[in-house]
Design a protein around this motif. Sequence first.
Motif, PDB file in Angstrom:
ATOM      1  N   ALA A  24     -23.003  17.870 -26.991  1.00 24.58           N
ATOM      2  CA  ALA A  24     -23.107  18.734 -28.171  1.00 24.58           C
ATOM      3  C   ALA A  24     -24.425  19.490 -28.196  1.00 24.58           C
ATOM      4  N   ILE A  25     -25.512  18.844 -27.796  1.00 26.61           N
ATOM      5  CA  ILE A  25     -26.848  19.468 -27.829  1.00 26.61           C
ATOM      6  C   ILE A  25     -27.244  19.781 -26.399  1.00 26.61           C
ATOM      7  N   ASN A  26     -26.953  20.999 -25.953  1.00 32.34           N
ATOM      8  CA  ASN A  26     -27.324  21.443 -24.611  1.00 32.34           C
ATOM      9  C   ASN A  26     -27.912  22.838 -24.704  1.00 32.34           C
ATOM     10  N   ALA A  27     -28.372  23.361 -23.579  1.00 36.16           N
ATOM     11  CA  ALA A  27     -29.089  24.648 -23.549  1.00 36.16           C
ATOM     12  C   ALA A  27     -28.164  25.834 -23.385  1.00 36.16           C
ATOM     13  N   GLN A  28     -26.834  25.635 -23.366  1.00 36.60           N
ATOM     14  CA  GLN A  28     -25.911  26.761 -23.238  1.00 36.60           C
ATOM     15  C   GLN A  28     -25.748  27.446 -24.583  1.00 36.60           C
ATOM     16  N   GLU A  29     -25.777  28.782 -24.562  1.00 36.21           N
ATOM     17  CA  GLU A  29     -25.700  29.556 -25.805  1.00 36.21           C
ATOM     18  C   GLU A  29     -24.239  29.727 -26.224  1.00 36.21           C
ATOM     19  N   VAL A  30     -23.629  28.605 -26.578  1.00 37.21           N
ATOM     20  CA  VAL A  30     -22.259  28.589 -27.093  1.00 37.21           C
ATOM     21  C   VAL A  30     -22.250  27.679 -28.304  1.00 37.21           C
ATOM     22  N   ALA A  31     -21.218  27.807 -29.134  1.00 36.27           N
ATOM     23  CA  ALA A  31     -21.125  26.999 -30.338  1.00 36.27           C
ATOM     24  C   ALA A  31     -20.873  25.532 -29.974  1.00 36.27           C
ATOM     25  N   VAL A  32     -21.306  24.629 -30.848  1.00 36.27           N
ATOM     26  CA  VAL A  32     -21.102  23.192 -30.646  1.00 36.27           C
ATOM     27  C   VAL A  32     -19.611  22.877 -30.791  1.00 36.27           C
ATOM     28  N   LYS A  33     -19.056  22.131 -29.817  1.00 33.33           N
ATOM     29  CA  LYS A  33     -17.641  21.779 -29.891  1.00 33.33           C
ATOM     30  C   LYS A  33     -17.409  20.750 -30.982  1.00 33.33           C
ATOM     31  N   GLU A  34     -16.273  20.935 -31.675  1.00 36.51           N
ATOM     32  CA  GLU A  34     -15.980  20.097 -32.830  1.00 36.51           C
ATOM     33  C   GLU A  34     -15.758  18.640 -32.436  1.00 36.51           C
ATOM     34  N   PRO A  61     -35.935  17.967 -24.715  1.00 39.03           N
ATOM     35  CA  PRO A  61     -37.089  18.879 -24.867  1.00 39.03           C
ATOM     36  C   PRO A  61     -36.839  19.921 -25.957  1.00 39.03           C
ATOM     37  N   LEU A  62     -36.837  19.467 -27.206  1.00 41.04           N
ATOM     38  CA  LEU A  62     -36.538  20.400 -28.309  1.00 41.04           C
ATOM     39  C   LEU A  62     -37.631  21.448 -28.475  1.00 41.04           C
ATOM     40  N   SER A  63     -38.865  21.124 -28.122  1.00 40.36           N
ATOM     41  CA  SER A  63     -39.958  22.076 -28.304  1.00 40.36           C
ATOM     42  C   SER A  63     -40.043  23.092 -27.177  1.00 40.36           C
ATOM     43  N   GLY A  64     -39.238  22.929 -26.146  1.00 42.51           N
ATOM     44  CA  GLY A  64     -39.334  23.843 -25.012  1.00 42.51           C
ATOM     45  C   GLY A  64     -38.152  24.784 -24.866  1.00 42.51           C
ATOM     46  N   ASN A  65     -37.077  24.551 -25.602  1.00 46.02           N
ATOM     47  CA  ASN A  65     -35.887  25.394 -25.484  1.00 46.02           C
ATOM     48  C   ASN A  65     -35.374  25.687 -26.886  1.00 46.02           C
ATOM     49  N   ALA A  66     -35.370  26.982 -27.275  1.00 43.24           N
ATOM     50  CA  ALA A  66     -34.981  27.366 -28.635  1.00 43.24           C
ATOM     51  C   ALA A  66     -33.494  27.132 -28.883  1.00 43.24           C
ATOM     52  N   VAL A  67     -32.638  27.413 -27.894  1.00 41.70           N
ATOM     53  CA  VAL A  67     -31.199  27.210 -28.068  1.00 41.70           C
ATOM     54  C   VAL A  67     -30.900  25.724 -28.257  1.00 41.70           C
ATOM     55  N   LEU A  68     -31.582  24.871 -27.484  1.00 49.37           N
ATOM     56  CA  LEU A  68     -31.402  23.429 -27.618  1.00 49.37           C
ATOM     57  C   LEU A  68     -31.805  22.961 -29.020  1.00 49.37           C
ATOM     58  N   CYS A  69     -32.906  23.477 -29.530  1.00 46.57           N
ATOM     59  CA  CYS A  69     -33.360  23.109 -30.875  1.00 46.57           C
ATOM     60  C   CYS A  69     -32.380  23.607 -31.931  1.00 46.57           C
TER      61      CYS A  69
END
Length: 1017
Positions: A24-34, A61-69
Amino acid sequence: MLSQTVSSLGSEILVEQTVSINKAINAQEVAVKEKHARTCILGTHHEKGAQTFWSVVNRLPLSGNAVLCWKFCHVFHKLLRDGHSNVLKDSVRYKNELSDMSRMWGHLSEGYGQLCSIYLKLLRTKMEFHTKNPRFPGNLQMSDRQLDEAGENDVNNFFQLTVEMFDYLECELNLFQTVFSSLDMSRSVSVTAAGQCRLAPLIQVILDCSHLYDYTVKLLFKLHSCLPADTLQGHRDRFLEQFRKLKDLFYRSSNLQYFKRLIQIPQLPENPPNFLRASALSEHISPVVVIPAEASSPDSEPITDLVEMDTGPQSLFDNKFDDIFGSSFSSDPFNFNSQNGMNKDDKDRLIEQLYGEIAALKEELENFKAESARGAVQLRGRASELEAELAEQRHLKQQAQDESEFLRTELEELKKQREDTEKAQRSLTEIERRAQANEQRYSKLKEKYSELVQNHADLLRKNAEVTKQVTVARQAQRDVEREKKELEDSFQRVSEQAQRKSQEQAEVLDTLKRELAASRQELQVLQATLESSTKAGAEQSTRLTSLEQERDSLSQAAERHREEMTALRAELQQLRDTLSHQQESNRTELETLQTQLRDKESREQGLQQRVAEERFALVQGTAREAERMVQDALARMEDPAHISCTGSADCLLSRTLAASECAERLQDAHSKFLSDRTAVGSLLPCLGLFAHLVSETLLQGSATSHLAPMEPADRLLELCRQCGSEAVSYLSALQDPGTVESADCSPVTTCLGRISTIGEELRPKGLDVKQEELGDLVDKEMAATAAAIETAAARIEEMLSKARAGDTGVKLEVNERILGSCTGLMQAIHVLVLASKDLQREIVESGRGAASPKEFYAKNSRWTEGLISASKAVGWGATVLVDAADLVVQGKGTFEELMVCSREIAASTAQLVAASKVKADKDSTNLCKLQQASRGVTQATAAVVASTKAGKSQVEEKDSMDFSSMTLTQIKRQEMDSQVRVLELENQLQKERQKLGELRKKHYELAGVAEGWEEDD
């Protein structure tokens, strides 16, 4: 076997939850799967908290990737809304880390930076709201009765609750607006993966906003029924602003294709509720957000009832028991008729007895299995908590390493600043060398005063640069002190944190020891139970062999738990050793840095001492040069070549006034320098300017005495010599460290005042007009000027009428254009004269005090005379302009004469403006009107000149230069005639220019105060 089943089932759920969180929490710029989000939510209900979620998130690494955060914020928002109630309790400890991360992402203005900052701020606000108001669930779904109970029937509680809901809703709307402003609405962003990634969290925001809006309306109606309307004016204004924003955002969201298939967004009413009318509450309709059944994504999975998760293991236990002992008693597993010859009654009795024993053993076995399962689950939960604490200790260790790295970075910065300070010191040495070179250079420049002034200006500029560099060095010193203080604070924080970590680790170790002792006791109880079970199984060995196998499995599980506890104990000991080593290294680094700080302080003290010496050396050098300038001026006063120089008393007074003001500033700068030896920035420029102005005053006084009578001339020369001697004494005192505090500039100021008194005696005594008649003369001249302008305007109108009656064609067009521009000029001059009268009246009223206007004019006679002269010039210029225009219209005048007259009258009006605003306040409204009128006169003058040039070019006929019929001799003759004509015109032009110069010179002499201001008539 039962414990193995429970352990395997818990491990599978834990692994599945960990995998779902990472997916669910990854660096791909797609919506979170339900389905991944749903698994995370079910995991919180299974473990009754969010320990697993945070243990996984802390490794990302939430502080290093904005999409992940951004996706973390989305999943965490879902957990706060739909997860277990303990999610909030487990997440409060990370509130400060979320705030730090929000501030960090707030520095990025592009991409997901601002979005993450605002979303993290919203999550912090949500946690604070639910912490303060525990009655509100995470999804904000409450009945009206529960809402009333939340306020405890206290109007103060309802008032505070409304304010907190306003803040909560403000954060929701801020995120809403920021997401929409970050999207390009000109394209179909809702169908792209990147757009859906940004829009997906807004579903949770819409759900929260609908409930917050409904509760805010109900609370405001309740408050209006208890409090006055004026008290709630701020609440109503804030609600109206949020109502408009929420209505617009709901409308924009409902038009997006992405939301149409996932959520049904309600529409707010056209007008906000009227809280001043209590009956309006019945008209309020609570907004309801509907999520269609088909809105779930294709990759979603059916949700299993959470209750069935607890009944599954029980059914598993029953099945395994049936496999061991049989699923039914009707099968009669013991056929005693085939084994012995007992009668039927004995057989039945024996069978019943065996059945009873079996039932009792079965019940005892079930109890034993349940207790064993509970013990295994508790031990596994404790192991999970220990793993979480171990992860937290590792995180704290990482933070300590980061702080150490930060301190090393600060130390490097301090080293760089020390290098900069050394560079500044070298620059001061270079400046000192340049100052010595300048001192040698100035010793050779005493011959010409003009060269001395120019070189002194260079010295002042170099002194300003030195002052600037000293200021930069002082600023660097202050920065070093501030860095030192910050470094000490950082060391103190590191020491306190290390001590606190040691205490926490000791407490954790004590807790682990106690828990290990409790675990040993539980294992002993289990062993005793196993032994009793073994004895019972020995008696029933033929029928209960499976119980022995179960006992062996329990023994193996207990052994595994012992091994796990031993491994955890070893890992904790290793962690303790690592932390001890880290504390020792930190202590060593702290001592090293303290040693470096002490060295830095000693170097700074030496640098400060040297800078102080350099400052006083600059003061001495500047005072020495100033003393030489004054001595040079005294020497030039005795020079026979200076006898031919003459000067006026007015110039002497202006120089004396400037020197007196500079002496006062020098005295103030000297006082500041005595109180603060670092304040040389204002003293150095004042010394140079003081010497320059005193030298000019001495030379101007000597020049003025050459034209003065004998007695005033002798007194003036004597005072100039005395003033120069006092200035030299004062500057000499500034050069000696022992007498710099007792140096006094007041004798120089006294001498300058006496020189000013003699200068006033030597000024011209004025005019033949009596002082008391000046006021009447001003009014007369201003009235005469206004009358002359009105007469000129009337004459121009008359000439325009005659031209229209008698002229036609090009001539009429030219005359109309010229006379029209002249009329505009007369109107602009009339407005200027009226503005000058108003400003003059304001000046007299504000400056006369208790005196009469005539006394004010008499007191300021020079200003009055200038005003009268300017007024006369304007009236005369208007008359001449009209005469020139009349001649041009009649064909007797020239266009050049008209242009000269217009420029002359513009110059006269400029003189009137200058004379009027000499004593005016710079913020006066009448002065602004006068300046605006002056610009109007300038524009009108330009219009006259332009129309005159255009008329001239239109009227003049250019001769056609056709030389085709001329012979060579004729062309040569014409060429010679042209050259002769050119020479004659150049000679006439040169003579006219000389004549114009003499006329202007004579005009200035006649307009002077000494010769009389009426002689120009």
